[in-house]
Design an enzyme around this catalytic site. Structure first.
Site, short mmCIF file in Angstrom:
data_model
loop_
_atom_site.label_atom_id
_atom_site.label_comp_id
_atom_site.label_asym_id
_atom_site.label_seq_id
_atom_site.Cartn_x
_atom_site.Cartn_y
_atom_site.Cartn_z
N ASP A 164 -48.47 -42.34 10.81
CA ASP A 164 -49.24 -41.46 11.70
C ASP A 164 -49.57 -40.18 10.95
O ASP A 164 -48.69 -39.52 10.39
CB ASP A 164 -48.42 -41.11 12.95
CG ASP A 164 -48.32 -42.29 13.91
OD1 ASP A 164 -49.09 -43.25 13.75
OD2 ASP A 164 -47.47 -42.26 14.81
N ASP A 181 -56.42 -30.14 24.10
CA ASP A 181 -55.42 -31.03 24.70
C ASP A 181 -55.71 -32.50 24.42
O ASP A 181 -55.00 -33.38 24.88
CB ASP A 181 -55.38 -30.83 26.23
CG ASP A 181 -54.82 -29.47 26.60
OD1 ASP A 181 -54.12 -28.89 25.76
OD2 ASP A 181 -55.11 -29.00 27.71
N ASN A 182 -56.79 -32.77 23.71
CA ASN A 182 -57.21 -34.16 23.48
C ASN A 182 -56.74 -34.69 22.13
O ASN A 182 -56.62 -33.95 21.16
CB ASN A 182 -58.74 -34.26 23.56
CG ASN A 182 -59.24 -33.95 24.96
OD1 ASN A 182 -58.72 -34.46 25.94
ND2 ASN A 182 -60.25 -33.09 25.04
N ASP A 214 -43.48 -46.66 24.19
CA ASP A 214 -42.61 -46.94 23.03
C ASP A 214 -41.26 -46.24 23.20
O ASP A 214 -40.21 -46.79 22.87
CB ASP A 214 -43.26 -46.46 21.73
CG ASP A 214 -44.55 -47.19 21.40
OD1 ASP A 214 -44.76 -48.28 21.95
OD2 ASP A 214 -45.34 -46.65 20.61
N GLN A 221 -46.67 -31.28 35.69
CA GLN A 221 -47.88 -31.69 34.96
C GLN A 221 -48.17 -30.78 33.76
O GLN A 221 -48.58 -31.25 32.71
CB GLN A 221 -49.07 -31.67 35.94
CG GLN A 221 -50.33 -32.38 35.42
CD GLN A 221 -50.16 -33.87 35.18
OE1 GLN A 221 -49.42 -34.53 35.90
NE2 GLN A 221 -50.83 -34.39 34.17
#
Length: 384
Positions: free
Chosen positions: A56, A168-169, A339, A328
């Site tokens: 990653d 935030d994406n 995972d 949230q």
């Protein structure tokens, strides 16, 4: 975390009732701590995972970078030819963080994190390239105290997953590359590697690996079944139940614990002709599918995001476990939640803990991971 406390006490009480030998031992602080470590039970290589290792690569990027490669701000895609240069460019242009990734490897490293000591309780097999990213992946697996035995080859580069972060994406672009090249005869069948498989008592493979090496999965699954060990599998994604149905159903008779989320369960039900959208009914029908090892009932565990986790209990019983509450605004990234849940679950399963405790550990691990970017975690867990 407080919402999990009352159940922890109930579980403790039932454990004490079962023993009835030492009523004087009522110190709640010591009991879970000493039972959780279970040092006598856990040796190296007790938990075995096999799957698609990916490095990653996370970086905060700009909108121009997304537009250049035709990426949406929040998406998960497989790399096409037009994305090949992305992986080198993101490293050159932005400040990047590296992590050992891929679904199975994520779960295995989280299980090891939950266990802490001894190190290398968890083994991982998968295929990488003989390259710079492969070296980083080996280093990262080592830092996570996972005993990673990679099949290294030169045909394809190490698989990578770029996490392109904007605000935030997160736009994820995965290039499986070497992960697709795992070979049973070149790696799993080697005497020294197979010895590591034999040492394990619990096995976990994500459904994604069905697209790579069905024969490797079957060899491990049959070994587990013949030796009354636990073989666990994840449905992983709706497309596995749709397009790799035959491979999935070849492995299913050996599955002792089946994981999935509500979307994967719904697709599995449709493809199997269960004629129900009720998740509890799907779990019961999946549990009742033919099974080779009759000594163990199949356990089916379906997560549903913020809704309760469903688990079969043998026979016609299905139980729902509420997840830990979270505000949230504290949720950073839900990508690794599934995972993480499996990793937490396996960390207790390999210690022969009650299934309720396995679910509780899964919920704890997922709750930690969704508060952070990527499948990362603090130095130590705070789970009792």
């Amino acid at each position: 975390m407080a919402s999990g406390e009352p159940r922890a006490k109930k579980l403790r009480l039932t454990d004490e009732k079962k023993e009835k030998k030492t009523p004087e031992k009522k110190t709640p602080e010591k009991t879970p701590e000493s039972s959780r470590k279970a040092p006598t039970k856990l040796g190296p290589n007790s938990l075995f995972g096999m799957g698609n290792p990916l490095l990653d690569i996370s970086a905060v990027v700009d909108k121009d970078f997304l537009e250049k490669y035709g990426l949406k701000p929040n998406d998960q895609i497989l790399a096409e030819d037009k994305h090949k240069a992305l992986f080198e460019e993101i490293v050159k242009k932005f400040k990047v963080e590296y992590h050992a990734g891929g679904a199975t490897q994520n779960s295995i490293k989280i299980a090891q994190w939950m266990i802490q000591d001894p190190h290398k309780v968890c083994t991982f097999f998968g295929c990488i390239g003989e390259d710079k990213f492969g070296e980083i992946l080996k280093q990262k697996a080592d830092e996570a105290h996972v005993d990673a035995y990679y099949y290294e080859q030169t045909e394809e580069p190490t698989g990578t997953c770029a996490a392109c972060i904007t605000g935030d994406n997160r736009s994820l672009v995965a290039n499986l590359a070497a992960a697709n090249c795992y070979k049973k005869d070149k790696h799993l069948d080697l005497k020294e590697n197979w010895k590591l498989v034999e040492k394990a008592k619990v096995y976990y493979i994500a459904g994604f690996f069905l697209t790579v090496s069905l024969e490797s999965i079957l060899k491990v699954a049959k070994h587990a079944s013949e030796n009354n060990k636990l073989f666990t599998l994840n449905l992983s994604a709706p497309f596995i139940s749709q397009f790799f149905k035959d491979a999935l159903m070849e492995v299913m008779p050996y599955v002792d614990v089946l994981f999935g989320n509500e979307m994967e369960a719904a697709t599995f039900s449709k493809e199997q002709g269960f004629q129900t959208e009720d998740i509890e009914e799907i779990a019961k029908k999946a549990e009742a599918l033919p099974k080779v090892n009759k000594k163990r009932p199949r356990i089916v565990v379906f997560t549903q995001g913020k809704d309760g986790t469903i688990m079969t209990k043998g026979g016609d019983k299905v139980e729902t476990f509420p997840v830990l509450k979270i505000d949230q605004k504290d949720i950073v990234d839900t990508n690794g939640a599934g995972d993480a849940f499996v990793g937490g679950f396996l960390s207790e399963l390999v210690q022969d803990k009650e299934l309720e405790q396995c679910v509780k550990a899964g919920h704890y691990a997922a709750n930690v991971i969704i508060r952070r970017a990527g499948c990362t975690f603090p130095e130590k867990p705070d789970f009792h």
